[in-house]
Design an enzyme around this catalytic site. Structure first.
Site, PDB file in Angstrom:
ATOM      1  N   HIS A 119       0.663  -1.028   0.227  1.00 11.87           N
ATOM      2  CA  HIS A 119       0.402  -0.116   0.061  1.00 11.87           C
ATOM      3  C   HIS A 119       0.945   0.802   0.092  1.00 11.87           C
ATOM      4  O   HIS A 119       0.382   1.689   0.669  1.00 11.87           O
ATOM      5  CB  HIS A 119      -1.117  -0.512   1.628  1.00 11.87           C
ATOM      6  N   SER A 189      -6.996  -7.192   9.817  1.00 13.46           N
ATOM      7  CA  SER A 189      -8.165  -7.754   9.683  1.00 13.46           C
ATOM      8  C   SER A 189      -8.745  -8.650   8.409  1.00 13.46           C
ATOM      9  O   SER A 189      -9.724  -9.253   8.091  1.00 13.46           O
ATOM     10  CB  SER A 189      -9.098  -6.298   9.517  1.00 13.46           C
ATOM     11  N   ALA A 231       0.553  -9.672  19.217  1.00 13.43           N
ATOM     12  CA  ALA A 231       1.888  -9.547  17.585  1.00 13.43           C
ATOM     13  C   ALA A 231       2.977  -9.080  18.012  1.00 13.43           C
ATOM     14  O   ALA A 231       3.683 -10.010  18.499  1.00 13.43           O
ATOM     15  CB  ALA A 231       1.865  -8.609  16.379  1.00 13.43           C
TER      16      ALA A 231
HETATM   17  P1  OAD Z   1      -7.272  -2.956  10.229  1.00  8.54           P
HETATM   18  O1  OAD Z   1      -7.124  -1.935  10.963  1.00  8.54           O
HETATM   19  O2  OAD Z   1      -7.964  -3.058   9.435  1.00  8.54           O
HETATM   20  O3  OAD Z   1      -6.948  -4.120  11.111  1.00  8.54           O
HETATM   21  C1  OAD Z   1      -6.554  -4.633  11.860  1.00  8.54           C
HETATM   22  C2  OAD Z   1      -6.035  -5.724  12.777  1.00  8.54           C
HETATM   23  O4  OAD Z   1      -5.012  -5.908  13.683  1.00  8.54           O
HETATM   24  C3  OAD Z   1      -7.574  -5.620  13.917  1.00  8.54           C
HETATM   25  O5  OAD Z   1      -7.800  -7.540  12.594  1.00  8.54           O
HETATM   26  C4  OAD Z   1      -7.500  -6.388  14.723  1.00  8.54           C
HETATM   27  O6  OAD Z   1      -7.632  -7.557  15.492  1.00  8.54           O
HETATM   28  C5  OAD Z   1      -6.184  -6.534  14.673  1.00  8.54           C
HETATM   29  N1  OAD Z   1      -4.607  -5.344  15.917  1.00  8.54           N
HETATM   30  C6  OAD Z   1      -5.196  -4.939  16.494  1.00  8.54           C
HETATM   31  N2  OAD Z   1      -4.069  -4.874  17.650  1.00  8.54           N
HETATM   32  C7  OAD Z   1      -3.630  -5.980  17.669  1.00  8.54           C
HETATM   33  C8  OAD Z   1      -2.199  -6.395  18.005  1.00  8.54           C
HETATM   34  N3  OAD Z   1      -1.397  -5.309  19.195  1.00  8.54           N
HETATM   35  N4  OAD Z   1      -1.753  -7.256  18.067  1.00  8.54           N
HETATM   36  C9  OAD Z   1      -1.951  -8.029  16.500  1.00  8.54           C
HETATM   37  N5  OAD Z   1      -3.233  -7.637  16.292  1.00  8.54           N
HETATM   38  C10 OAD Z   1      -3.664  -6.952  16.609  1.00  8.54           C
HETATM   39  O7  OAD Z   1      -5.570  -2.953   9.502  1.00  8.54           O
HETATM   40  P2  OAD Z   1      -5.442  -3.894   8.495  1.00  8.54           P
HETATM   41  O8  OAD Z   1      -5.673  -5.449   8.254  1.00  8.54           O
HETATM   42  O9  OAD Z   1      -4.146  -3.624   8.392  1.00  8.54           O
HETATM   43  O10 OAD Z   1      -5.308   0.536   3.346  1.00  8.54           O
HETATM   44  O11 OAD Z   1      -6.148  -3.086   7.259  1.00  8.54           O
HETATM   45  C11 OAD Z   1      -6.356  -3.328   5.247  1.00  8.54           C
HETATM   46  C12 OAD Z   1      -6.120  -2.040   5.091  1.00  8.54           C
HETATM   47  O12 OAD Z   1      -7.268  -1.238   5.043  1.00  8.54           O
HETATM   48  C13 OAD Z   1      -4.908  -0.870   5.136  1.00  8.54           C
HETATM   49  O13 OAD Z   1      -3.824  -1.295   4.553  1.00  8.54           O
HETATM   50  C14 OAD Z   1      -5.881   0.597   5.338  1.00  8.54           C
HETATM   51  C15 OAD Z   1      -6.841   0.205   5.755  1.00  8.54           C
HETATM   52  O14 OAD Z   1      -8.261   0.932   4.624  1.00  8.54           O
HETATM   53  C16 OAD Z   1      -5.739   1.458   3.188  1.00  8.54           C
HETATM   54  O15 OAD Z   1      -4.925   2.647   3.175  1.00  8.54           O
HETATM   55  C17 OAD Z   1      -5.374   1.275   1.212  1.00  8.54           C
END
Ligand code: OAD
Length: 253
Positions: A119, A189, A231
């Protein structure tokens, strides 16, 4: 208590080809807000106002204020034990690729080398006219929106909703997912595509799939091992070279 099976530890120790997908959760304990969840950025802001080409065309200053706020927030933050564990894993792996959806640069700061940024990167600017790209690590840019020497607007070199992923980065990610023995999905997520299809590609090609997250996700049903926990706590334990004595320190299933 963190529960990791002997099988997962053994599979990881025996693996020579490893691919890792990270998302915002891995940086949460460094202080970077995630996008989804109770405190997530997308609860307070609408992506279509801030993270689309249309939003930038409509109001580049507003979009830049948001990115400037994130740059200021992240500039002083440090990688955590989760980022550092992945550096260790990379060092001892023959074939390794860290595929991140994060734009915060914390994997680079930790010392990861074999990475692809699906990204983009918050610290790289790209001209909307001449397409030149360059790094600019200043937390606060003097002028918003910033302009290129050619006179056109600069934008953050990140992928916005509705835009394709960088082609080479995506090709490398797919290749690594299809070749790996172990695929680790950490802190994502798993709802944003195409990144979320990588664990599926790995699984279909025969990889052992490990998920690390504080809760179950859209990917959990695919995983051979779901490790619930932060994590920064799980990855150092997962990555620690297994030894009979070391294993006794872990709560195993
Ligand atoms: P999300 O905010 O959708 O998800 C974060 C994930 O991390 C969730 O499943 C939480 O349960 C988990 N989480 C939170 N704290 C944690 C910890 N301490 N250890 C382990 N897990 C933890 O973020 P992304 O999946 O990265 O895209 O989102 C994907 C994309 O959506 C991003 O890159 C961004 C966003 O819109 C763009 O901007 C194009």
């Amino acid at each position: 208590m963190i529960s990791i099976s002997h099988r997962a530890l053994e599979r990881l120790a025996a693996a020579s080809r490893i691919a890792v997908l990270t998302g915002a959760g891995i940086s949460a304990e460094s202080g970077v807000p995630t996008f989804r969840g109770a405190e997530g950025l997308w609860r307070k802001f609408r992506p279509e106002d801030l993270a689309t080409p249309e939003a930038f065309a409509r109001d580049p200053r507003l979009v830049w204020e948001w990115y400037q706020w994130r740059r200021e927030l992240i500039a002083s933050l440090s990688p955590n034990a989760g980022h550092l564990a992945l550096v260790e894993l990379e060092k001892r792996s023959d074939e390794f690729l860290l595929i991140t959806q994060n734009v915060d640069g914390l994997h680079d700061k930790a010392g990861s080398k074999r990475t692809v940024k699906l990204h983009g990167d918050l610290w790289t600017l790209r001209c909307t006219g001449c397409s030149i790209e360059f790094e600019d690590r200043r937390a606060a840019l003097p002028e918003l929106p910033p302009r290129c020497r050619c006179g056109r607007l600069l934008r953050p070199a990140v992928v916005w909703f509705g835009e394709p992923l960088p082609r080479k980065a995506w090709e490398r990610a797919v290749e690594a997912a299809a070749r790996c023995d172990i695929f680790i999905s950490a802190g994502t997520s798993g709802v944003v595509y195409p990144a979320a299809s990588l664990p599926l590609i790995a699984k279909r090609a025969g990889a052992y799939l490990i998920e690390v997250n504080v809760e179950s996700t859209a990917l959990s049903h695919l995983a051979d091992e779901v490790i619930l926990g932060r994590a920064a706590a799980v990855l150092p334990k997962l990555v620690a070279q297994p030894s009979p004595a070391g294993r006794q320190d872990l709560a195993t299933t």
